[in-house]
Design a protein around this motif. Sequence first.
Motif, mmCIF file in Angstrom:
data_model
loop_
_atom_site.group_PDB
_atom_site.id
_atom_site.type_symbol
_atom_site.label_atom_id
_atom_site.label_comp_id
_atom_site.label_asym_id
_atom_site.label_seq_id
_atom_site.Cartn_x
_atom_site.Cartn_y
_atom_site.Cartn_z
ATOM 1 N N VAL A 156 0.853 -1.180 0.000
ATOM 2 C CA VAL A 156 0.000 0.000 0.000
ATOM 3 C C VAL A 156 0.891 1.233 0.000
ATOM 4 O O VAL A 156 1.975 1.234 0.607
ATOM 5 N N VAL A 157 0.461 2.256 -0.731
ATOM 6 C CA VAL A 157 1.177 3.542 -0.769
ATOM 7 C C VAL A 157 0.327 4.567 -0.033
ATOM 8 O O VAL A 157 -0.829 4.798 -0.392
ATOM 9 N N LEU A 158 0.905 5.180 0.996
ATOM 10 C CA LEU A 158 0.208 6.169 1.819
ATOM 11 C C LEU A 158 0.838 7.535 1.578
ATOM 12 O O LEU A 158 2.050 7.698 1.674
ATOM 13 N N ASP A 159 0.000 8.512 1.277
ATOM 14 C CA ASP A 159 0.501 9.852 0.973
ATOM 15 C C ASP A 159 -0.341 10.881 1.701
ATOM 16 O O ASP A 159 -1.567 10.857 1.629
ATOM 17 N N HIS A 160 0.305 11.796 2.401
ATOM 18 C CA HIS A 160 -0.460 12.768 3.184
ATOM 19 C C HIS A 160 -0.874 13.983 2.368
ATOM 20 O O HIS A 160 -1.677 14.788 2.827
ATOM 21 N N SER A 161 -0.334 14.149 1.167
ATOM 22 C CA SER A 161 -0.688 15.295 0.337
ATOM 23 C C SER A 161 -2.104 15.147 -0.219
ATOM 24 O O SER A 161 -2.597 14.042 -0.398
ATOM 25 N N PRO A 162 -2.748 16.269 -0.531
ATOM 26 C CA PRO A 162 -4.134 16.196 -0.998
ATOM 27 C C PRO A 162 -4.290 15.686 -2.416
ATOM 28 O O PRO A 162 -5.370 15.258 -2.809
ATOM 29 N N ALA A 163 -3.216 15.750 -3.222
ATOM 30 C CA ALA A 163 -3.325 15.401 -4.636
ATOM 31 C C ALA A 163 -1.999 14.825 -5.118
ATOM 32 O O ALA A 163 -0.974 14.937 -4.435
ATOM 33 N N PRO A 164 -1.963 14.207 -6.292
ATOM 34 C CA PRO A 164 -0.692 13.732 -6.842
ATOM 35 C C PRO A 164 0.252 14.902 -7.111
ATOM 36 O O PRO A 164 -0.176 16.031 -7.353
ATOM 37 N N GLY A 165 1.542 14.605 -7.083
ATOM 38 C CA GLY A 165 2.533 15.638 -7.381
ATOM 39 C C GLY A 165 3.626 15.764 -6.346
ATOM 40 O O GLY A 165 4.557 16.544 -6.530
ATOM 41 N N GLY A 166 3.534 15.010 -5.243
ATOM 42 C CA GLY A 166 4.554 15.125 -4.217
ATOM 43 C C GLY A 166 4.717 16.564 -3.771
ATOM 44 O O GLY A 166 3.764 17.357 -3.768
ATOM 45 N N ALA A 167 5.939 16.944 -3.419
ATOM 46 C CA ALA A 167 6.200 18.319 -2.969
ATOM 47 C C ALA A 167 6.063 19.319 -4.108
ATOM 48 O O ALA A 167 5.859 20.511 -3.855
ATOM 49 N N TRP A 168 6.123 18.845 -5.349
ATOM 50 C CA TRP A 168 6.021 19.769 -6.480
ATOM 51 C C TRP A 168 4.712 20.550 -6.471
ATOM 52 O O TRP A 168 4.658 21.693 -6.914
ATOM 53 N N GLN A 169 3.643 19.937 -5.979
ATOM 54 C CA GLN A 169 2.343 20.601 -6.011
ATOM 55 C C GLN A 169 2.301 21.851 -5.141
ATOM 56 O O GLN A 169 1.404 22.681 -5.291
ATOM 57 N N PHE A 170 3.274 22.006 -4.250
ATOM 58 C CA PHE A 170 3.306 23.160 -3.348
ATOM 59 C C PHE A 170 4.274 24.248 -3.807
ATOM 60 O O PHE A 170 4.425 25.265 -3.145
ATOM 61 N N ARG A 171 4.938 24.033 -4.940
ATOM 62 C CA ARG A 171 5.906 25.020 -5.422
ATOM 63 C C ARG A 171 5.180 26.274 -5.893
ATOM 64 O O ARG A 171 4.038 26.238 -6.335
ATOM 65 N N TRP A 172 5.870 27.393 -5.831
ATOM 66 C CA TRP A 172 5.305 28.692 -6.165
ATOM 67 C C TRP A 172 5.017 28.788 -7.670
ATOM 68 O O TRP A 172 5.711 28.195 -8.496
ATOM 69 N N PRO A 173 3.995 29.547 -8.048
ATOM 70 C CA PRO A 173 3.576 29.611 -9.452
ATOM 71 C C PRO A 173 4.645 30.112 -10.415
ATOM 72 O O PRO A 173 4.668 29.725 -11.580
ATOM 73 N N SER A 174 5.541 30.975 -9.948
ATOM 74 C CA SER A 174 6.555 31.523 -10.849
ATOM 75 C C SER A 174 7.669 30.525 -11.164
ATOM 76 O O SER A 174 8.498 30.782 -12.045
ATOM 77 N N LEU A 175 7.698 29.389 -10.456
ATOM 78 C CA LEU A 175 8.668 28.337 -10.784
ATOM 79 C C LEU A 175 8.085 27.513 -11.928
ATOM 80 O O LEU A 175 7.433 26.498 -11.722
ATOM 81 N N THR A 176 8.315 27.987 -13.130
ATOM 82 C CA THR A 176 7.787 27.295 -14.307
ATOM 83 C C THR A 176 8.620 26.048 -14.595
ATOM 84 O O THR A 176 9.752 25.897 -14.100
ATOM 85 N N PHE A 194 2.467 13.064 -12.496
ATOM 86 C CA PHE A 194 2.367 12.062 -11.426
ATOM 87 C C PHE A 194 0.974 11.430 -11.392
ATOM 88 O O PHE A 194 0.830 10.233 -11.165
ATOM 89 N N ASP A 195 -0.045 12.240 -11.604
ATOM 90 C CA ASP A 195 -1.414 11.720 -11.616
ATOM 91 C C ASP A 195 -1.576 10.685 -12.733
ATOM 92 O O ASP A 195 -2.134 9.595 -12.521
ATOM 93 N N ARG A 196 -1.098 11.012 -13.920
ATOM 94 C CA ARG A 196 -1.185 10.079 -15.042
ATOM 95 C C ARG A 196 -0.382 8.811 -14.752
ATOM 96 O O ARG A 196 -0.807 7.695 -15.086
ATOM 97 N N TYR A 197 0.757 8.965 -14.122
ATOM 98 C CA TYR A 197 1.609 7.828 -13.787
ATOM 99 C C TYR A 197 0.905 6.878 -12.813
ATOM 100 O O TYR A 197 0.885 5.658 -13.021
ATOM 101 N N GLU A 198 0.325 7.443 -11.763
ATOM 102 C CA GLU A 198 -0.385 6.613 -10.780
ATOM 103 C C GLU A 198 -1.512 5.823 -11.431
ATOM 104 O O GLU A 198 -1.726 4.641 -11.118
ATOM 105 N N ARG A 199 -2.245 6.473 -12.333
ATOM 106 C CA ARG A 199 -3.371 5.801 -12.980
ATOM 107 C C ARG A 199 -2.900 4.761 -13.999
ATOM 108 O O ARG A 199 -3.465 3.676 -14.091
ATOM 109 N N THR A 200 -1.854 5.084 -14.757
ATOM 110 C CA THR A 200 -1.354 4.162 -15.776
ATOM 111 C C THR A 200 -0.895 2.847 -15.161
ATOM 112 O O THR A 200 -1.179 1.761 -15.691
ATOM 113 N N PHE A 201 -0.196 2.923 -14.053
ATOM 114 C CA PHE A 201 0.342 1.721 -13.418
ATOM 115 C C PHE A 201 -0.523 1.214 -12.261
ATOM 116 O O PHE A 201 -0.127 0.292 -11.544
#
Length: 358
Positions: free
Chosen positions: A37-57, A89-96
């Motif tokens: 089982v994979v347990l993740d405390h974040s609200p969505a796929p993306g790991g820490a990347w989902q919390f990066r600032w918008p200007s970090l393209t 990451f979302d696509r990856y989780e679903r694909t596999f």
Amino acid sequence: MNNVREVEVVVVGAGQAGLSSAYHLRRTGYEPDRDFVVLDHSPAPGGAWQFRWPSLTYGKVHGMHALPGMELTDADPLRPSSEVIGAYFDRYERTFDLRVRRPVDVHAVREGSGGRLLVETSHGTWATRALINATGTWDRPFWPRYPGQETFRGRQLHTARYPGPKAFAGLRVVVVGGGASGTQHLLEIAPYAAATTWVTRRPPVWREEPFDENAGRQAVALVEERVRQGLPPRSVVSVTGLPLNDAIQRGLADGVLDREPMFDRIEPDGVVWDDGRRVAADVILWATGFRPVIDHLAPLRLREPGGGIRVEGTRAVADPRIHLVGYGPSASTIGANRAGRAAVRDIRRLLAEEPAAA
């Protein structure tokens, strides 16, 4: 305990390291929900990347390596990295079909019965024969302490809560930290701020030569030696130096990256050095890095006197059931991929040697 579920392996965290580990578990015949089982405390796929600032393209991201089995192609370099990598990451989780459970907070890992570990979470307890810890560092920003810090009347924030450069328009900003985040923040903020000051504990080390495979191996070896000794890991970036690219060269030429030594104390309206120099500030931005998120492992008493967990490869020396992926030398994206594969190989060997208790 009520609601205890048994699996062979629990993976904690679904960033690059956790997804790589889950992929290799799946590829070698383990079934999600039944065997692992994979347990993740974040609200969505993306790991820490989902919390990066918008200007970090995505175009500003250095060294993002694809997850195993699926390339990241045709990404818009002008799109925020949080969106690009979150979608990937979302696509990856679903694909596999990795079936990541979220949001699930892991509170503690304890010794159970029959050689199993008990993983206590916000959604019940899992009893497992092995654990892959892939929790990264994002949730543990490091804030140094300096005299007078609590008296500062302006705003203090960490890279983890950086809102983007426009939030600093017309303000006097002190950026603390000599890593990639600190220089990126300065280059972004300078056109908007009334003034910027850059302070670091040590002079920055600029790297002019290409960062080739040999340099990468040397850097990883330095970090690996620390964790082998049971010392807290340093990031791979800390031993590679900062790339002297076009943006950095412009910042040096413009004076934005004129570095000052670390101040000695903080006063209500700015920072002060013992030689009497002062810089007035409205904001102190601490780009001072992160520390590994491993407090939930404390009941197992894995820490060495040096403060870290002694690791050989990915395996905790004090407990071969525990593997730390994305810790120390495997903290880079390509390192996390390789470490995930290595951890699964070792765990398969361990579980084959130690039959499950009846």
